[in-house]
Scaffold this active site. Structure first.
Site, PDB file in Angstrom:
ATOM      1  N   ARG A 116       0.807  -1.242   0.000  1.00 29.39           N
ATOM      2  CA  ARG A 116       0.000   0.000   0.000  1.00 29.39           C
ATOM      3  C   ARG A 116       0.828   1.274   0.000  1.00 29.39           C
ATOM      4  O   ARG A 116       0.375   2.341   0.395  1.00 29.39           O
ATOM      5  CB  ARG A 116      -0.978   0.021   1.166  1.00 29.39           C
ATOM      6  CG  ARG A 116      -1.948  -1.127   1.114  1.00 29.39           C
ATOM      7  CD  ARG A 116      -3.255  -0.799   1.797  1.00 29.39           C
ATOM      8  NE  ARG A 116      -4.171  -1.906   1.631  1.00 29.39           N
ATOM      9  CZ  ARG A 116      -4.247  -2.926   2.445  1.00 29.39           C
ATOM     10  NH1 ARG A 116      -3.481  -2.994   3.503  1.00 29.39           N
ATOM     11  NH2 ARG A 116      -5.112  -3.894   2.216  1.00 29.39           N
ATOM     12  N   LYS A 138       3.429  11.225 -11.163  1.00 33.83           N
ATOM     13  CA  LYS A 138       2.515  10.404 -11.970  1.00 33.83           C
ATOM     14  C   LYS A 138       3.180   9.056 -12.206  1.00 33.83           C
ATOM     15  O   LYS A 138       4.328   8.994 -12.669  1.00 33.83           O
ATOM     16  CB  LYS A 138       2.250  11.060 -13.318  1.00 33.83           C
ATOM     17  CG  LYS A 138       1.155  12.095 -13.272  1.00 33.83           C
ATOM     18  CD  LYS A 138       0.749  12.462 -14.682  1.00 33.83           C
ATOM     19  CE  LYS A 138      -0.325  13.515 -14.662  1.00 33.83           C
ATOM     20  NZ  LYS A 138      -0.650  13.984 -16.023  1.00 33.83           N
ATOM     21  N   GLU A 180       9.835  17.563 -25.327  1.00 34.39           N
ATOM     22  CA  GLU A 180       9.133  17.871 -24.064  1.00 34.39           C
ATOM     23  C   GLU A 180       9.579  19.249 -23.557  1.00 34.39           C
ATOM     24  O   GLU A 180       8.816  19.957 -22.902  1.00 34.39           O
ATOM     25  CB  GLU A 180       9.409  16.818 -22.985  1.00 34.39           C
ATOM     26  CG  GLU A 180       8.649  15.509 -23.151  1.00 34.39           C
ATOM     27  CD  GLU A 180       7.176  15.581 -22.704  1.00 34.39           C
ATOM     28  OE1 GLU A 180       6.714  16.622 -22.200  1.00 34.39           O
ATOM     29  OE2 GLU A 180       6.475  14.564 -22.891  1.00 34.39           O
ATOM     30  N   LYS A 222       7.959  22.477 -14.336  1.00 29.88           N
ATOM     31  CA  LYS A 222       7.197  21.307 -13.874  1.00 29.88           C
ATOM     32  C   LYS A 222       6.929  21.413 -12.373  1.00 29.88           C
ATOM     33  O   LYS A 222       5.826  21.139 -11.892  1.00 29.88           O
ATOM     34  CB  LYS A 222       7.974  20.031 -14.214  1.00 29.88           C
ATOM     35  CG  LYS A 222       7.270  18.761 -13.826  1.00 29.88           C
ATOM     36  CD  LYS A 222       6.590  18.082 -14.974  1.00 29.88           C
ATOM     37  CE  LYS A 222       5.579  17.065 -14.492  1.00 29.88           C
ATOM     38  NZ  LYS A 222       5.673  15.778 -15.117  1.00 29.88           N
ATOM     39  N   GLU A 232      -3.937  17.295 -11.071  1.00 35.81           N
ATOM     40  CA  GLU A 232      -4.405  17.651 -12.413  1.00 35.81           C
ATOM     41  C   GLU A 232      -5.891  17.984 -12.469  1.00 35.81           C
ATOM     42  O   GLU A 232      -6.634  17.476 -13.315  1.00 35.81           O
ATOM     43  CB  GLU A 232      -4.087  16.503 -13.390  1.00 35.81           C
ATOM     44  CG  GLU A 232      -4.065  16.965 -14.831  1.00 35.81           C
ATOM     45  CD  GLU A 232      -3.681  15.857 -15.780  1.00 35.81           C
ATOM     46  OE1 GLU A 232      -2.647  15.210 -15.553  1.00 35.81           O
ATOM     47  OE2 GLU A 232      -4.424  15.639 -16.741  1.00 35.81           O
ATOM     48  N   ARG A 236      -2.381  21.817 -13.961  1.00 33.19           N
ATOM     49  CA  ARG A 236      -1.511  20.742 -14.442  1.00 33.19           C
ATOM     50  C   ARG A 236      -1.924  20.234 -15.822  1.00 33.19           C
ATOM     51  O   ARG A 236      -1.126  19.621 -16.534  1.00 33.19           O
ATOM     52  CB  ARG A 236      -1.465  19.594 -13.415  1.00 33.19           C
ATOM     53  CG  ARG A 236      -0.409  18.560 -13.765  1.00 33.19           C
ATOM     54  CD  ARG A 236      -0.101  17.598 -12.643  1.00 33.19           C
ATOM     55  NE  ARG A 236       0.915  16.652 -13.068  1.00 33.19           N
ATOM     56  CZ  ARG A 236       1.581  15.854 -12.264  1.00 33.19           C
ATOM     57  NH1 ARG A 236       1.349  15.876 -10.971  1.00 33.19           N
ATOM     58  NH2 ARG A 236       2.483  15.011 -12.735  1.00 33.19           N
ATOM     59  N   ASN A 240      -0.259  18.613 -20.549  1.00 30.66           N
ATOM     60  CA  ASN A 240      -0.694  17.642 -21.561  1.00 30.66           C
ATOM     61  C   ASN A 240      -0.704  18.221 -22.973  1.00 30.66           C
ATOM     62  O   ASN A 240      -1.200  17.575 -23.897  1.00 30.66           O
ATOM     63  CB  ASN A 240      -2.093  17.113 -21.223  1.00 30.66           C
ATOM     64  CG  ASN A 240      -2.060  16.340 -19.932  1.00 30.66           C
ATOM     65  OD1 ASN A 240      -1.125  15.593 -19.675  1.00 30.66           O
ATOM     66  ND2 ASN A 240      -3.056  16.552 -19.090  1.00 30.66           N
ATOM     67  N   HIS A 243      -0.065  15.964 -25.750  1.00 31.04           N
ATOM     68  CA  HIS A 243      -0.153  14.581 -25.263  1.00 31.04           C
ATOM     69  C   HIS A 243      -1.452  13.887 -25.654  1.00 31.04           C
ATOM     70  O   HIS A 243      -1.467  12.684 -25.874  1.00 31.04           O
ATOM     71  CB  HIS A 243       0.021  14.534 -23.747  1.00 31.04           C
ATOM     72  CG  HIS A 243       1.448  14.752 -23.318  1.00 31.04           C
ATOM     73  ND1 HIS A 243       2.153  15.889 -23.629  1.00 31.04           N
ATOM     74  CD2 HIS A 243       2.307  13.974 -22.617  1.00 31.04           C
ATOM     75  CE1 HIS A 243       3.377  15.802 -23.134  1.00 31.04           C
ATOM     76  NE2 HIS A 243       3.499  14.646 -22.512  1.00 31.04           N
ATOM     77  N   HIS A 247      -0.812  10.578 -27.352  1.00 33.91           N
ATOM     78  CA  HIS A 247      -1.187   9.285 -26.770  1.00 33.91           C
ATOM     79  C   HIS A 247      -2.000   8.463 -27.773  1.00 33.91           C
ATOM     80  O   HIS A 247      -1.845   7.239 -27.854  1.00 33.91           O
ATOM     81  CB  HIS A 247      -2.017   9.482 -25.497  1.00 33.91           C
ATOM     82  CG  HIS A 247      -1.195   9.948 -24.333  1.00 33.91           C
ATOM     83  ND1 HIS A 247      -1.748  10.314 -23.134  1.00 33.91           N
ATOM     84  CD2 HIS A 247       0.137  10.112 -24.183  1.00 33.91           C
ATOM     85  CE1 HIS A 247      -0.788  10.684 -22.294  1.00 33.91           C
ATOM     86  NE2 HIS A 247       0.359  10.576 -22.913  1.00 33.91           N
ATOM     87  N   HIS A 260       7.836   8.219 -26.947  1.00 36.71           N
ATOM     88  CA  HIS A 260       6.819   9.116 -26.391  1.00 36.71           C
ATOM     89  C   HIS A 260       7.044  10.575 -26.839  1.00 36.71           C
ATOM     90  O   HIS A 260       6.121  11.254 -27.284  1.00 36.71           O
ATOM     91  CB  HIS A 260       6.816   8.996 -24.868  1.00 36.71           C
ATOM     92  CG  HIS A 260       5.910   9.960 -24.200  1.00 36.71           C
ATOM     93  ND1 HIS A 260       4.552   9.965 -24.402  1.00 36.71           N
ATOM     94  CD2 HIS A 260       6.163  11.005 -23.347  1.00 36.71           C
ATOM     95  CE1 HIS A 260       4.001  10.940 -23.702  1.00 36.71           C
ATOM     96  NE2 HIS A 260       4.956  11.582 -23.050  1.00 36.71           N
TER      97      HIS A 260
END
Ligand code: GLY
Length: 357
Positions: A116, A138, A180, A222, A232, A236, A240, A243, A247, A260
């Site tokens: 956990r 993330k 990026e 960042k 997000e 935030r 993206n 992205h 994606h 990526h």
């Protein structure tokens, strides 16, 4: 060298950008608990000795993940968790995520769910991971249905960013990371954008001064954005940019054809075309953005990819809410806006233009 604080409700920590920091890694590892280095064989072969030296005799186990975006799946996480139990891991154990974006995301996810939640320190070894994946907590893996569809926010204890590790990074991986950084400039820092535009030669030659500056700027951005909005729900989302489209391209091509960062470069192109067509940004600024992205080309050929398929995939992106797709669109260099309700035919048109550009 600069240190940036990421201050979130779940944890505050430093992202340190410092040449040679890997050789002093032990200074940042808490003295309590078993240490597990989660890496890939390839990274360990090339960079392992430097980390071994930096751990200064601190006992540790090395666990391997299969490299590559196509292996960023749940199964290897289970395998490593079983191995950790066999090796005596407990709640005081610490994971060092040592590798590129895929390793950082997976090592972070393993840390998030093992017993956990245990601690992780991220030590990114690619440019893309240094400026994006390793910072901000993330973590997760892909499903066949889409990118990062299973995951968790799990902030690290710290991020150790050593730009010297990039000296031997393959050219293609290096360029993938540069996109990026172009993204960071477009979304929030016009000075960074113009630096990338004007200093292409030094950046591509990996001159230390240029590399350190662009990494530090991106990590600062960042850290600021994540500190303002960890989960997000608001600011935030600007990270993206490129992205959502990227994606879709990665998923459509089975995560094998594009790195990526390459998919993000293409995705930024699509977002810029959409920004222009929806009247959010001027044609002149959009041309400049597209040109600067092109400065750091090439990306692999886009033949055979159907715009309609990419459009269909956008609604499966995890950022889509009840079928509404949110796009991060440019307003000007250094500023973007989150927009919804864009008609499909405009989106399709932007995708087609980006595939043809
Ligand atoms: N890579 C986007 C984010 O960290 O939010």
């Amino acid at each position: 060298m600069p240190t940036y604080r990421v201050q979130t409700p779940s944890r505050s920590y430093s992202a340190i950008v410092e040449r040679g920091i890997i050789g002093r890694a032990a200074d940042h590892v808490p003295s309590r608990g078993k240490v597990f280095v989660v890496t890939s064989e390839d990274v360990w072969d090339h960079q392992g000795p430097a980390l071994e030296q930096g751990l200064a005799g601190r006992p540790h186990e090395v666990l391997y993940l299969p490299g590559g975006e196509e292996h960023k799946r749940l199964a290897p996480i289970e395998t490593l968790a079983e191995e950790m139990v066999r090796l005596g891991a407990d709640r005081s154990s610490l994971i060092l995520g040592f590798g590129g974006g895929v390793v950082n995301d997976m090592a972070g996810f393993l840390a998030a769910i093992f017993m956990r939640g245990i601690a992780v320190i991220q030590i990114p070894t690619t440019l893309l991971a240094q400026v994006d994946a390793a910072v901000g907590g993330k973590t997760g893996v892909n499903l066949l249905a889409g990118k990062n569809l299973v995951g968790s926010f799990h902030q690290p204890l710290g991020v150790l960013i050593d730009p010297a590790l990039l000296e031997t990074l393959p050219e293609r991986e290096y360029r993938a990371g540069l996109w990026e950084i172009v993204k960071s400039g477009i979304i929030r820092d016009s000075n960074l954008f113009w630096f990338l535009d004007k200093h292409r030669t030094e950046v591509l030659a990996r001159r230390a001064e240029a590399v350190d500056r662009i990494i530090a700027d991106s990590v600062r951005i960042k850290a600021e954005v994540v500190s303002a909005d960890e989960k997000e729900s608001d600011l935030r989302r600007i990270l993206n940019f490129g992205h959502t489209f990227g994606h879709a391209l990665e998923a459509e091509t089975g995560y094998r054809r594009f790195l990526h960062g390459e998919a993000v470069a293409w995705g930024m192109r699509a977002a810029i075309f959409l920004g222009e067509r929806t009247g959010h940004a001027s044609a002149e600024e959009c041309v400049k953005m597209i040109e600067t992205i092109r400065h750091y080309s090439p990306i692999p050929a886009l033949e055979g990819i159907r715009a309609e398929n990419l459009l269909a995939r956008l609604v499966h992106d995890k950022k889509a809410v009840q079928g509404t797709v949110y796009f991060v669109l440019p307003v000007r260099i250094g500023e973007v806006k989150v927009v919804s309700g864009v008609p499909d035919r405009m989106v399709l048109d932007a995708i087609q233009s980006a595939l043809a550009a």
